[in-house]
Write a protein that holds these residues in place. Structure first.
Motif, PDB file in Angstrom:
ATOM      1  N   ILE A 184       0.838  -1.200   0.000  1.00 47.48           N
ATOM      2  CA  ILE A 184       0.000   0.000   0.000  1.00 47.48           C
ATOM      3  C   ILE A 184       0.878   1.257   0.000  1.00 47.48           C
ATOM      4  CG2 ILE A 184      -1.749   1.288   1.281  1.00 47.48           C
ATOM      5  CD1 ILE A 184      -2.824  -1.249   0.026  1.00 47.48           C
ATOM      6  N   MET A 227      -9.537  -1.576   0.477  1.00 49.31           N
ATOM      7  CA  MET A 227      -8.152  -1.266   0.119  1.00 49.31           C
ATOM      8  C   MET A 227      -7.980   0.209  -0.189  1.00 49.31           C
ATOM      9  SD  MET A 227      -5.682  -3.016  -2.772  1.00 49.31           S
ATOM     10  CE  MET A 227      -6.100  -1.866  -4.094  1.00 49.31           C
ATOM     11  N   GLN A 275      -5.281   2.978   1.483  1.00 47.03           N
ATOM     12  CA  GLN A 275      -4.482   3.986   0.780  1.00 47.03           C
ATOM     13  C   GLN A 275      -4.697   5.377   1.377  1.00 47.03           C
ATOM     14  OE1 GLN A 275      -4.705   3.431  -3.699  1.00 47.03           O
ATOM     15  NE2 GLN A 275      -6.029   1.761  -3.021  1.00 47.03           N
TER      16      GLN A 275
END
Length: 259
Positions: A127, A154, A158
């Motif tokens: 990430i 996800m 970030q």
């Protein structure tokens, strides 16, 4: 055997960076590139930019009709006039993350060293790596500070990592369906998902692109496993609860026998 032709990504802006990206797990990516879409207009003061960060199965097509699937974008209901993300007010940027399949550098990208898709030779990325190259994009766009970074799953990872790496570059973060780190149960689920894909005969050691196939059965099974960890108890009960049904769908408890 004729190699599988990697399809061209859907149309969107693409930016390539000359400086190699040194990866958190070791190794490097030469000339990494990102594909992205925007909605709205950047204000003269360059202070109305919002970064949309997508989940694992998302991409840069957050709104409008997806050019591949024909379905609405993954946040289509959030973007538009009078909606929380309004292009009349906000300059929205959505990047296909590093490792993605819609134009950014990923396993499907041709390795300039031998003219073959990276495939299983694509290096491990984190990430942090995704966010570091997104920061390069923002520098190229001369956006020194985001009004907001927002994403789920996800994408939420970030957004949180952006806040950690460069707190001075973002005024606010909205991260959904994500914690600060994965616990052991989630890591175990991920191991099962990877095994489902690798055990698909069409995985071909990761070189399925050149074989002209894809591990679709393994991917379907992996997605089923993933959904076991996504759903709240009420929804699990609705989907899998102990309700005996006849072939026509009638609930047995509705029959006179159960009155």
């Amino acid at each position: 055997m004729v190699g599988f032709q990697v399809p061209d990504p859907p149309p969107s802006a693409v930016m390539e960076f000359d400086e190699p990206l040194m990866l958190q797990a070791g190794g490097r990516l030469d000339r990494p590139r990102l594909a992205w879409r925007t909605w709205g207009t950047l204000a003269p003061a360059r202070n109305n930019a919002i970064l949309l960060t997508h989940a694992l199965t998302g991409d840069q097509f957050a709104a409008g009709r997806h050019p591949v699937t024909g379905e609405p974008g993954w946040w289509d209901f959030m973007i538009g006039p009078g909606r929380p993300l309004d292009p009349a007010r906000d300059y929205l940027i959505c990047v296909n993350c590093l490792g993605g399949s819609m134009g950014s550098t990923g396993p499907q990208t041709i390795d300039p060293r031998d003219g073959r898709p990276y495939g299983p030779r694509f290096p491990s990325i984190s990430i942090t790596d995704m966010v570091r190259v997104q920061l390069r994009l923002l520098e190229r766009l001369e956006i020194s500070r985001l009004r907001l970074a927002v994403g789920g799953s996800m994408g939420g990872m970030q957004a949180l990592e952006l806040l950690r790496l460069a707190p001075e570059r973002v005024a606010a973060v909205a991260a959904f369906a994500i914690g600060a780190r994965h616990h052991a149960r989630q890591i175990a689920f991920h191991a099962l998902q990877r095994r489902a894909i690798i055990d698909d005969p069409d995985w071909r050691g990761g070189d399925y692109l050149e074989a002209g196939c894809a591990p679709e059965r393994g991917l379907r099974l992996a997605r089923m496993i993933a959904h076991l960890s996504y759903r709240a108890p009420g929804e699990m009960e609705e989907r899998f609860g102990r309700r005996l049904r006849l072939p026509g769908g009638e609930d047995l408890r509705s029959l006179p026998l159960y009155e």
